[in-house]
Design a protein around this motif. Structure first.
Motif, PDB file in Angstrom:
ATOM      1  N   TYR A 137      -4.368   6.624  -1.053  1.00  0.00           N
ATOM      2  CA  TYR A 137      -3.850   5.024  -1.541  1.00  0.00           C
ATOM      3  C   TYR A 137      -3.795   4.643  -2.717  1.00  0.00           C
ATOM      4  O   TYR A 137      -4.730   4.945  -3.342  1.00  0.00           O
ATOM      5  CB  TYR A 137      -4.636   4.198  -0.531  1.00  0.00           C
ATOM      6  CG  TYR A 137      -5.618   4.304   0.540  1.00  0.00           C
ATOM      7  CD1 TYR A 137      -4.859   4.104   1.845  1.00  0.00           C
ATOM      8  CD2 TYR A 137      -6.641   4.920   0.590  1.00  0.00           C
ATOM      9  CE1 TYR A 137      -5.488   4.323   2.849  1.00  0.00           C
ATOM     10  CE2 TYR A 137      -7.420   5.125   1.745  1.00  0.00           C
ATOM     11  CZ  TYR A 137      -6.683   4.908   2.774  1.00  0.00           C
ATOM     12  OH  TYR A 137      -7.761   5.109   4.155  1.00  0.00           O
ATOM     13  N   GLU A 138      -2.567   3.931  -2.998  1.00  0.00           N
ATOM     14  CA  GLU A 138      -2.354   3.183  -4.322  1.00  0.00           C
ATOM     15  C   GLU A 138      -1.954   1.719  -4.007  1.00  0.00           C
ATOM     16  O   GLU A 138      -1.273   1.957  -2.835  1.00  0.00           O
ATOM     17  CB  GLU A 138      -1.491   3.862  -5.141  1.00  0.00           C
ATOM     18  CG  GLU A 138      -1.851   5.366  -5.796  1.00  0.00           C
ATOM     19  CD  GLU A 138      -2.616   5.243  -7.032  1.00  0.00           C
ATOM     20  OE1 GLU A 138      -3.179   4.460  -7.292  1.00  0.00           O
ATOM     21  OE2 GLU A 138      -2.566   6.248  -7.549  1.00  0.00           O
ATOM     22  N   THR A 139      -2.250   0.904  -4.414  1.00  0.00           N
ATOM     23  CA  THR A 139      -1.654  -0.517  -4.260  1.00  0.00           C
ATOM     24  C   THR A 139      -1.201  -1.093  -5.474  1.00  0.00           C
ATOM     25  O   THR A 139      -1.500  -1.322  -6.418  1.00  0.00           O
ATOM     26  CB  THR A 139      -2.632  -1.398  -3.814  1.00  0.00           C
ATOM     27  OG1 THR A 139      -3.614  -0.793  -2.532  1.00  0.00           O
ATOM     28  CG2 THR A 139      -2.099  -2.661  -2.949  1.00  0.00           C
ATOM     29  N   PHE A 140       0.275  -1.470  -5.304  1.00  0.00           N
ATOM     30  CA  PHE A 140       0.838  -1.990  -6.414  1.00  0.00           C
ATOM     31  C   PHE A 140       1.420  -3.507  -6.133  1.00  0.00           C
ATOM     32  O   PHE A 140       1.886  -3.557  -4.750  1.00  0.00           O
ATOM     33  CB  PHE A 140       2.194  -0.957  -6.953  1.00  0.00           C
ATOM     34  CG  PHE A 140       1.630   0.409  -7.549  1.00  0.00           C
ATOM     35  CD1 PHE A 140       1.090   0.410  -8.706  1.00  0.00           C
ATOM     36  CD2 PHE A 140       2.066   1.397  -6.526  1.00  0.00           C
ATOM     37  CE1 PHE A 140       0.824   1.615  -9.236  1.00  0.00           C
ATOM     38  CE2 PHE A 140       1.335   2.581  -7.245  1.00  0.00           C
ATOM     39  CZ  PHE A 140       0.721   2.736  -8.283  1.00  0.00           C
ATOM     40  N   ILE A 141       1.451  -4.286  -7.092  1.00  0.00           N
ATOM     41  CA  ILE A 141       2.154  -5.465  -6.830  1.00  0.00           C
ATOM     42  C   ILE A 141       3.684  -5.340  -7.233  1.00  0.00           C
ATOM     43  O   ILE A 141       4.029  -4.763  -8.333  1.00  0.00           O
ATOM     44  CB  ILE A 141       1.523  -6.500  -7.752  1.00  0.00           C
ATOM     45  CG1 ILE A 141      -0.101  -6.779  -7.479  1.00  0.00           C
ATOM     46  CG2 ILE A 141       2.300  -8.085  -7.764  1.00  0.00           C
ATOM     47  CD1 ILE A 141      -0.675  -7.902  -8.299  1.00  0.00           C
ATOM     48  N   THR A 142       4.402  -5.750  -6.188  1.00  0.00           N
ATOM     49  CA  THR A 142       5.865  -5.575  -6.480  1.00  0.00           C
ATOM     50  C   THR A 142       6.409  -6.214  -7.638  1.00  0.00           C
ATOM     51  O   THR A 142       5.946  -7.609  -7.930  1.00  0.00           O
ATOM     52  CB  THR A 142       6.693  -6.039  -5.018  1.00  0.00           C
ATOM     53  OG1 THR A 142       5.534  -5.595  -4.109  1.00  0.00           O
ATOM     54  CG2 THR A 142       7.908  -5.566  -4.998  1.00  0.00           C
ATOM     55  N   ASP A 143       7.162  -5.688  -8.310  1.00  0.00           N
ATOM     56  CA  ASP A 143       7.787  -6.420  -9.864  1.00  0.00           C
ATOM     57  C   ASP A 143       6.821  -6.338 -10.938  1.00  0.00           C
ATOM     58  O   ASP A 143       6.933  -6.991 -11.908  1.00  0.00           O
ATOM     59  CB  ASP A 143       8.083  -8.033  -9.354  1.00  0.00           C
ATOM     60  CG  ASP A 143       9.067  -7.889  -8.378  1.00  0.00           C
ATOM     61  OD1 ASP A 143       9.808  -7.034  -8.053  1.00  0.00           O
ATOM     62  OD2 ASP A 143       9.312  -8.986  -7.641  1.00  0.00           O
TER      63      ASP A 143
ATOM     64  N   ARG B 102       4.438  -4.173   3.677  1.00  0.00           N
ATOM     65  CA  ARG B 102       3.546  -3.960   2.742  1.00  0.00           C
ATOM     66  C   ARG B 102       2.965  -2.514   2.858  1.00  0.00           C
ATOM     67  O   ARG B 102       1.901  -2.442   2.319  1.00  0.00           O
ATOM     68  CB  ARG B 102       2.247  -4.854   2.962  1.00  0.00           C
ATOM     69  CG  ARG B 102       2.798  -6.318   2.926  1.00  0.00           C
ATOM     70  CD  ARG B 102       1.840  -7.306   2.390  1.00  0.00           C
ATOM     71  NE  ARG B 102       0.734  -7.728   3.624  1.00  0.00           N
ATOM     72  CZ  ARG B 102       0.886  -8.638   4.418  1.00  0.00           C
ATOM     73  NH1 ARG B 102       2.101  -9.410   4.203  1.00  0.00           N
ATOM     74  NH2 ARG B 102       0.025  -8.963   5.207  1.00  0.00           N
ATOM     75  N   ILE B 103       3.732  -1.855   3.579  1.00  0.00           N
ATOM     76  CA  ILE B 103       3.329  -0.173   3.621  1.00  0.00           C
ATOM     77  C   ILE B 103       4.388   0.699   3.099  1.00  0.00           C
ATOM     78  O   ILE B 103       5.617   0.260   3.551  1.00  0.00           O
ATOM     79  CB  ILE B 103       2.957   0.289   5.021  1.00  0.00           C
ATOM     80  CG1 ILE B 103       2.139  -0.737   5.754  1.00  0.00           C
ATOM     81  CG2 ILE B 103       2.423   1.486   5.026  1.00  0.00           C
ATOM     82  CD1 ILE B 103       1.844  -0.410   7.255  1.00  0.00           C
TER      83      ILE B 103
ATOM     84  N   PHE C 268       0.949  -1.183   0.096  1.00  0.00           N
ATOM     85  CA  PHE C 268       0.051   0.114   0.013  1.00  0.00           C
ATOM     86  C   PHE C 268       0.868   1.346   0.002  1.00  0.00           C
ATOM     87  O   PHE C 268       1.791   1.465   1.023  1.00  0.00           O
ATOM     88  CB  PHE C 268      -0.837   0.054   1.326  1.00  0.00           C
ATOM     89  CG  PHE C 268      -1.702  -1.207   1.351  1.00  0.00           C
ATOM     90  CD1 PHE C 268      -3.053  -1.267   0.556  1.00  0.00           C
ATOM     91  CD2 PHE C 268      -1.495  -2.293   2.283  1.00  0.00           C
ATOM     92  CE1 PHE C 268      -3.747  -2.187   0.495  1.00  0.00           C
ATOM     93  CE2 PHE C 268      -2.456  -3.164   2.247  1.00  0.00           C
ATOM     94  CZ  PHE C 268      -3.524  -3.278   1.271  1.00  0.00           C
ATOM     95  N   PHE C 269       0.705   2.218  -1.205  1.00  0.00           N
ATOM     96  CA  PHE C 269       1.452   3.365  -1.068  1.00  0.00           C
ATOM     97  C   PHE C 269       0.433   4.395  -0.538  1.00  0.00           C
ATOM     98  O   PHE C 269      -0.450   4.661  -1.052  1.00  0.00           O
ATOM     99  CB  PHE C 269       2.086   3.474  -2.432  1.00  0.00           C
ATOM    100  CG  PHE C 269       2.968   2.769  -3.126  1.00  0.00           C
ATOM    101  CD1 PHE C 269       2.971   1.459  -3.200  1.00  0.00           C
ATOM    102  CD2 PHE C 269       4.057   3.535  -3.416  1.00  0.00           C
ATOM    103  CE1 PHE C 269       3.957   0.576  -3.713  1.00  0.00           C
ATOM    104  CE2 PHE C 269       5.193   2.549  -3.723  1.00  0.00           C
ATOM    105  CZ  PHE C 269       5.143   1.260  -4.087  1.00  0.00           C
TER     106      PHE C 269
END
Lengths: 432, 432
Positions: free
Chosen positions: A283-289, A264-265, A162-163
């Protein structure tokens, strides 16, 4: 012979295969479970809204994409998100609702977007929002990503984060350093992840924003979340700015208290979530990679959700999962780790004359909790077994005339190919 | 101050209160559970279809009610049922599907009907269908009402019965007695339940159908289901007619084998289900003593589901629950016997400074399986308790400064009003 119309659907809409739909339903089930455990009320607003109500806010970009039409004397639009209908619903039923009002909604929304891979014109959104009356504690902003985190964990998503940011920080900072066109500045800064620091700087200068270096200073903050918060605290001393950083810190601490792991933050002061609408946490949520997938779950806090419909002050905070896009991306990229159970625990294959016995047996098995499919058609046994195998059903009961006569059934394990004939009761006991 | 748009919705659409929506969701959950146990695949077709495809069959009545519009170069219609989209889907994906293909779909459909109490322009249908390739065993027609029966039992519906018939019986009978206009005859006979035998006879004679007495003979068959089947068998001796009665008997026996009690099945040779579409078994479902609600679940067998879209022969059988109408009727008439659990097992009330501790506790409780609501806002304790009570939440945890200091919490039973302060672990143990 009648004329044949070619069976096709509109372009830009998605329909899944039966097995993929089962996977999608499993995701929905997980999502509903966690929303329910967090005591959100379900809400189901209409897909068709009055255009004047839905578009009360106006706004160019979205409006062009709306499916809008007339029927009789009604000017109708299909909803393009679940937030505007929520705002309308809450204003409409204000006096009957208890606040804070926490609701979830899972439903399809409609956008006549230009054709683009991975974009859909009909797609599912899964939203949670908490709406307060007059006030809404900032720690609600920590509760929202927590329920999403539980969902993503159970869906076994690859590592994501979560960004989070608070829009007040950037706004107050730009004000302090004397930027006169904050909207344009944020619009350019928003491209940081896509085009990189050098290009952003060029564009800022080109737009006459001479404070480009200072703008970028906020983007260059690195380190752990605590280090970032410390760096942010030192960057600027306006009261408004300090309140923004303090709120961000509170949300962060709330997320930790709710046991969202540190990794995860990501506190990221460049996250802005478009340019209007949100007023605090974003908030934005990205999948790492896999940042190319884009944000899979985003949202934020808005000071006054229903300002177009009521004079009541209704601050809110919420996030939304774009589920159709998330599903197709995970599927395409081989990142989907959850699986469904087989469509049936057992298929009963009948032979001429045993059909009604098969129904009786199916009923007993279902009452014992099994999912059962009954194969009633005449036909070659090989073809039937093939269909059952393709469907991944692990057991078959063959119910022939002899079996019925003897009160037995033949149970076949589809994995091992082993087959035994036993008393009906024993077969049922084996399966339950 | 911005202008206020009055928050309203289109007339003829339904939106529920949060508590009623929870009840509706519970119904959906029960329905999904049984469809799944019977191994139906979920299917989710698009709400927007190409008009030329959706309306391939043509037909006046429905077409007038369609929400149809253009966007760009697309001529779009909103689906008005889930059967036509199923026909299109099955034809479109014929080569990828395994047959028999059994699917369920729960979704909203759209009909711009004239305003009428109890009729909705956007409403939920819950459909199950089994589609065969070339053949489809008549006992499938018994499996369809069985899954509906399980659902209605768990939903604790008042006493109801499935009214079943086979269209072949009436058609072959009318042919045998020399009726030249069977469509008109059936149209009039269909009114039997509404206008009574005398009026039907009058209308038949008025329409020049001189065999009115013989037509009514079939409607006058009474007695137990077995007696009715016997009487039907004796009434006419054409081969087609006899096959119709035999099929009806088989479906009836199948339903009994599946343990649908005798008193929830009514063989009724006057049931016709409109005048086109169905070709064999037809079903209607009425709540005993509340026939004014109309049929709550109906359907039948159609020889060739997808004839407008493919040359493949795809016989099918299915039933559909009009869930929105059923829900509102049960609710209005006080016939709803199922209840929901409270939205949360426990609400945690915070005091200034204890909010973050409340989040931590909420997380522990949720991990242990409780549904938890956290009350974070400042405000009078009495008002908070009132809101919690209105929501029917049975327990409250009061988490004040002293409690945090001592590692305790105060647990209040909202029914008895009893309140005890205990160690946190003990409070958690009490609730789980």
């Amino acid at each position: 012979m009648e004329a044949i119309t070619k069976p096709t659907i509109l372009s830009g809409v998605l329909e899944l295969s039966p097995e993929d739909q089962r996977l999608f339903e499993k995701m929905l089930e997980v999502i509903r479970k966690h929303f329910t455990r967090h005591a959100y009320y379900p809400l189901d607003t209409t897909v068709m809204e009055k255009s004047e109500v839905l578009l009360a806010k106006g706004g160019g970009e979205t409006e062009k994409q709306i499916y809008r039409f007339e029927k009789g004397s009604n000017d109708i639009s299909l909803r393009f998100d679940l937030t505007v209908p929520l705002a309308r619903y809450v204003a409409q039923h204000f006096s009957e609702l208890e606040f804070p009002f926490n609701r979830y909604q899972i439903g399809k929304v409609y956008r006549g977007e230009r054709k683009q891979k991975g974009r859909y014109r009909e797609f599912y959104q899964c939203d949670v929002d908490i709406i307060g009356h007059n006030t809404l504690h900032v720690l609600n902003d920590a509760q929202i990503p927590k329920v999403m985190d539980e969902i993503f964990q159970e869906l076994r998503l690859p590592h994501y984060a979560f960004f989070i940011n608070n829009r007040v920080i950037l706004n107050a900072y730009l004000e302090k350093i004397g930027v006169t066109d904050p909207v344009e500045t944020l619009r350019i800064l928003d491209k940081l992840m896509k085009i990189g620091e050098e290009k952003v700087k060029e564009e800022l200068l080109l737009a006459g924003i001479t404070q480009a270096e200072e703008v970028l200073a906020i983007a260059r903050i690195t380190g752990t979340n605590t280090e970032r918060l410390d760096a942010l605290t030192c960057l600027c001393d306006s009261d408004r700015y300090k309140q923004g950083v303090k709120d961000l810190q509170t949300v962060y601490e709330g997320m930790l208290a709710l046991d969202i792991p540190e990794d995860r933050i990501v506190i990221d002061p460049t996250i802005t979530r478009g340019l209007d609408y949100y007023t605090g946490t974003v908030y934005e949520t990205f999948i790492t990679d896999h940042e190319e997938i884009g944000s899979i779950c985003s949202g934020g806090r808005y000071d006054n959700l229903s300002s177009h419909y009521t004079k009541q002050e209704l601050p809110g905070v919420g996030m939304s999962i774009g589920l159709t896009r998330l599903f197709t991306k995970l599927r395409e990229d081989g990142l989907m780790e959850i699986e469904t159970d087989p469509v049936a625990d057992v298929a009963i294959v009948t032979f001429p004359g045993t059909e009604i016995h098969a129904l009786r047996l199916a009923n007993q098995l279902r009452e014992a909790g099994c999912a059962v499919m009954v194969q009633l058609e005449k036909g070659k046994i090989g073809k039937k077994m093939q269909t059952i195998d393709k469907r991944g059903i692990p057991h078959v009961i063959l119910l022939g005339e002899d079996e019925v006569k003897n009160g037995t059934a033949t149970l076949r394990d589809m994995h091992t190919g082993e087959q035994v004939t036993k008393k009906l009761d024993e077969v049922i006991a084996d399966l339950v």
